[in-house]
Design a protein around this motif. Structure first.
Motif, mmCIF file in Angstrom:
data_model
loop_
_atom_site.group_PDB
_atom_site.id
_atom_site.type_symbol
_atom_site.label_atom_id
_atom_site.label_comp_id
_atom_site.label_asym_id
_atom_site.label_seq_id
_atom_site.Cartn_x
_atom_site.Cartn_y
_atom_site.Cartn_z
ATOM 1 N N ALA A 160 36.617 24.815 67.307
ATOM 2 C CA ALA A 160 37.627 24.590 67.698
ATOM 3 C C ALA A 160 37.667 24.095 69.066
ATOM 4 C CB ALA A 160 38.356 25.882 66.736
ATOM 5 N N ARG A 161 37.796 25.179 69.866
ATOM 6 C CA ARG A 161 37.857 24.884 71.387
ATOM 7 C C ARG A 161 37.002 24.445 72.382
ATOM 8 N NH1 ARG A 161 41.984 25.502 68.512
ATOM 9 N NH2 ARG A 161 43.927 26.875 69.549
ATOM 10 N N PRO A 162 36.907 24.232 73.482
ATOM 11 C CA PRO A 162 35.622 23.272 74.343
ATOM 12 C C PRO A 162 35.267 25.179 74.360
ATOM 13 C CG PRO A 162 38.498 22.468 75.203
ATOM 14 C CD PRO A 162 38.576 23.719 74.185
ATOM 15 N N ALA A 163 34.174 24.731 74.912
ATOM 16 C CA ALA A 163 32.971 26.350 75.469
ATOM 17 C C ALA A 163 33.976 27.003 76.790
ATOM 18 C CB ALA A 163 31.382 26.079 75.784
ATOM 19 N N ARG A 164 34.414 26.444 77.517
ATOM 20 C CA ARG A 164 34.314 26.597 78.309
ATOM 21 C C ARG A 164 35.817 26.937 79.003
ATOM 22 N NH1 ARG A 164 33.281 26.099 83.816
ATOM 23 N NH2 ARG A 164 35.452 27.069 85.704
ATOM 24 N N GLU A 165 37.147 26.923 77.631
ATOM 25 C CA GLU A 165 38.219 27.558 77.261
ATOM 26 C C GLU A 165 37.629 28.822 76.263
ATOM 27 O OE1 GLU A 165 41.400 26.747 74.354
ATOM 28 O OE2 GLU A 165 41.327 25.244 75.594
ATOM 29 N N ILE A 166 36.482 28.884 75.206
ATOM 30 C CA ILE A 166 36.241 30.098 74.743
ATOM 31 C C ILE A 166 35.330 31.546 75.741
ATOM 32 C CG2 ILE A 166 35.222 31.373 73.258
ATOM 33 C CD1 ILE A 166 35.484 28.156 72.141
ATOM 34 N N ALA A 167 35.261 30.520 77.259
ATOM 35 C CA ALA A 167 34.525 31.935 77.972
ATOM 36 C C ALA A 167 35.764 32.275 78.830
ATOM 37 C CB ALA A 167 33.114 30.210 78.732
ATOM 38 N N THR A 168 36.592 31.168 79.262
ATOM 39 C CA THR A 168 37.616 32.085 79.758
ATOM 40 C C THR A 168 38.402 32.765 79.632
ATOM 41 O OG1 THR A 168 37.409 29.746 80.993
ATOM 42 C CG2 THR A 168 39.478 31.403 81.447
ATOM 43 N N THR A 169 38.300 32.732 77.937
ATOM 44 C CA THR A 169 39.099 33.592 77.176
ATOM 45 C C THR A 169 38.388 35.202 77.011
ATOM 46 O OG1 THR A 169 40.001 32.142 75.821
ATOM 47 C CG2 THR A 169 39.780 34.795 74.659
ATOM 48 N N ILE A 170 36.750 35.240 77.063
ATOM 49 C CA ILE A 170 36.044 35.975 77.064
ATOM 50 C C ILE A 170 36.026 36.372 77.835
ATOM 51 C CG2 ILE A 170 33.880 36.323 76.843
ATOM 52 C CD1 ILE A 170 33.405 34.513 74.442
ATOM 53 N N MET A 171 36.106 36.041 79.385
ATOM 54 C CA MET A 171 36.382 36.919 80.430
ATOM 55 C C MET A 171 37.379 37.681 80.711
ATOM 56 S SD MET A 171 33.316 36.003 81.901
ATOM 57 C CE MET A 171 32.445 35.909 80.492
ATOM 58 N N VAL A 172 38.587 37.189 80.131
ATOM 59 C CA VAL A 172 39.645 37.584 80.681
ATOM 60 C C VAL A 172 39.534 39.226 80.167
ATOM 61 C CG1 VAL A 172 41.900 38.031 79.814
ATOM 62 C CG2 VAL A 172 41.317 35.971 80.724
ATOM 63 N N LEU A 173 38.932 39.383 78.719
ATOM 64 C CA LEU A 173 38.831 39.954 77.728
ATOM 65 C C LEU A 173 38.086 41.311 78.204
ATOM 66 C CD1 LEU A 173 38.533 38.206 74.245
ATOM 67 C CD2 LEU A 173 40.527 39.481 75.085
ATOM 68 N N ALA A 174 36.653 40.685 78.695
ATOM 69 C CA ALA A 174 35.326 41.413 79.549
ATOM 70 C C ALA A 174 36.363 42.719 80.792
ATOM 71 C CB ALA A 174 34.613 40.704 80.048
ATOM 72 N N THR A 175 37.522 41.877 80.933
ATOM 73 C CA THR A 175 38.410 42.289 82.060
ATOM 74 C C THR A 175 39.123 43.315 82.017
ATOM 75 O OG1 THR A 175 37.972 40.649 83.869
ATOM 76 C CG2 THR A 175 39.437 42.178 84.200
ATOM 77 N N GLY A 176 39.606 43.279 80.940
ATOM 78 C CA GLY A 176 40.518 44.087 79.750
ATOM 79 C C GLY A 176 39.372 45.807 79.955
ATOM 80 N N LEU A 177 39.057 45.264 78.790
ATOM 81 C CA LEU A 177 37.906 46.079 78.256
ATOM 82 C C LEU A 177 37.603 46.660 79.194
ATOM 83 C CD1 LEU A 177 36.598 44.069 75.137
ATOM 84 C CD2 LEU A 177 37.461 45.845 75.283
ATOM 85 N N GLY A 178 36.853 46.415 80.162
ATOM 86 C CA GLY A 178 36.212 47.358 81.380
ATOM 87 C C GLY A 178 37.030 48.265 82.184
ATOM 88 N N ASP A 179 38.433 47.394 82.303
ATOM 89 C CA ASP A 179 39.441 48.537 82.545
ATOM 90 C C ASP A 179 39.451 49.809 81.666
ATOM 91 O OD1 ASP A 179 39.262 47.201 85.273
ATOM 92 O OD2 ASP A 179 41.684 45.467 84.309
ATOM 93 N N LEU A 180 39.800 49.698 80.401
ATOM 94 C CA LEU A 180 39.601 50.195 79.341
ATOM 95 C C LEU A 180 38.786 51.806 79.369
ATOM 96 C CD1 LEU A 180 41.031 51.913 76.678
ATOM 97 C CD2 LEU A 180 39.762 50.030 75.994
ATOM 98 N N TRP A 181 36.721 51.061 79.698
ATOM 99 C CA TRP A 181 36.069 51.937 79.510
ATOM 100 C C TRP A 181 36.211 52.736 81.416
ATOM 101 C CZ3 TRP A 181 32.630 54.566 76.893
ATOM 102 C CH2 TRP A 181 31.357 54.854 77.571
ATOM 103 N N SER A 182 36.754 52.745 81.943
ATOM 104 C CA SER A 182 36.934 52.784 83.617
ATOM 105 C C SER A 182 37.555 54.059 83.737
ATOM 106 C CB SER A 182 36.834 51.795 84.480
ATOM 107 O OG SER A 182 35.909 51.145 84.724
ATOM 108 N N ALA A 183 38.482 53.807 82.668
ATOM 109 C CA ALA A 183 39.804 54.393 82.391
ATOM 110 C C ALA A 183 39.876 55.919 81.478
ATOM 111 C CB ALA A 183 41.114 53.346 82.142
ATOM 112 N N THR A 184 39.373 55.836 80.323
ATOM 113 C CA THR A 184 38.958 56.555 79.461
ATOM 114 C C THR A 184 37.557 56.815 79.660
ATOM 115 O OG1 THR A 184 38.375 55.025 77.586
ATOM 116 C CG2 THR A 184 40.857 55.241 78.022
ATOM 117 N N GLY A 185 36.287 56.391 79.477
ATOM 118 C CA GLY A 185 34.670 56.533 79.275
ATOM 119 C C GLY A 185 34.897 56.716 78.031
ATOM 120 N N ASP A 186 35.930 56.260 76.581
ATOM 121 C CA ASP A 186 35.990 56.665 75.643
ATOM 122 C C ASP A 186 35.195 55.688 74.674
ATOM 123 O OD1 ASP A 186 36.134 57.217 72.951
ATOM 124 O OD2 ASP A 186 37.588 58.358 74.053
ATOM 125 N N ARG A 187 33.585 56.047 74.699
ATOM 126 C CA ARG A 187 33.442 54.780 73.969
ATOM 127 C C ARG A 187 33.285 54.295 72.495
ATOM 128 N NH1 ARG A 187 28.049 52.432 74.466
ATOM 129 N NH2 ARG A 187 27.258 50.755 72.495
#
Length: 209
Positions: A160-187
């Protein structure tokens, strides 16, 4: 006066590419253990067991070594993520696998993740390395977009969206989730947030463009 270690290294006549790889490994080890600032050319040479001059012979400058190290480490991360994200079935599955692949080093190898963050921060402050943050982003987004497009072609499912647009969204989500893990360490917290991100993105992509 040369030490025994230096003397042995001098006698070991390796091709320059092998010597470069040896020095990059040593640099990564020092940076992971002590931080990027501690990775002087002397410390790197000592860790590799080679004469100090070998660093300059192989790379010319420390800046060139940092560039080569960041590029090799990002390439390694991209290849690891590509292998992991190949295990996909449906749209939600491919999104989850691509996203989890981006989070892999954050969860399983925090030292490597911290080293990359430090190197990128250094690159942003150094005009001679200023192109590297954009290059890193493009490597990750490009690889993720390629994997998503491959899945779409193989499954016959239109995106429904260009693959690159989806991939960019995934990178944004990965950054936020990575920060969450670094801050909490809660799996458990990370897994719940990951589930929400994947399901929300999959639902959004199922809507007409």
């Amino acid at each position: 006066m040369a030490t025994r270690r230096d003397t042995a290294a001098v006698r070991e006549h390796l091709p320059i590419e092998q010597r470069r790889a040896q020095l990059l490994t040593a640099a990564a080890e020092v940076m992971r253990e002590q931080g990027v600032a501690a990775a002087t050319t002397r410390a790197i040479a000592e860790r590799a067991g080679v004469p100090h001059g070998s660093v300059h012979y192989c790379f010319g400058t420390k800046t060139a070594l940092v560039r080569a190290l960041l590029q090799s480490e990002v390439d390694r991360s991209v290849e690891s993520a590509r292998h992991r994200s190949s295990r996909s079935t449906d749209l939600e599955g491919v999104l989850r696998n691509v996203l989890e692949a981006q989070l892999e080093s954050v969860r399983t190898d925090p030292g490597h993740h911290a080293m990359l963050d430090e190197l990128i921060a250094l690159a942003r402050r150094d005009p001679s390395l200023a192109d590297l943050p954009g290059w890193e982003h493009e490597r990750y987004v490009g690889a993720a977009a390629e994997r998503i497009a491959e899945w779409s072609a193989a499954s016959g499912v239109a995106l429904a969206r260009p693959a690159r647009e989806i991939a960019t969204t995934i990178m944004v989500l990965a950054t936020g989730l990575g920060d969450l893990w670094s801050a909490t360490g809660d799996r458990a917290v990370l897994d719940r947030a990951l589930d929400d991100c994947v399901r929300g993105l999959a639902a959004r992509l199922s809507e007409p463009a």
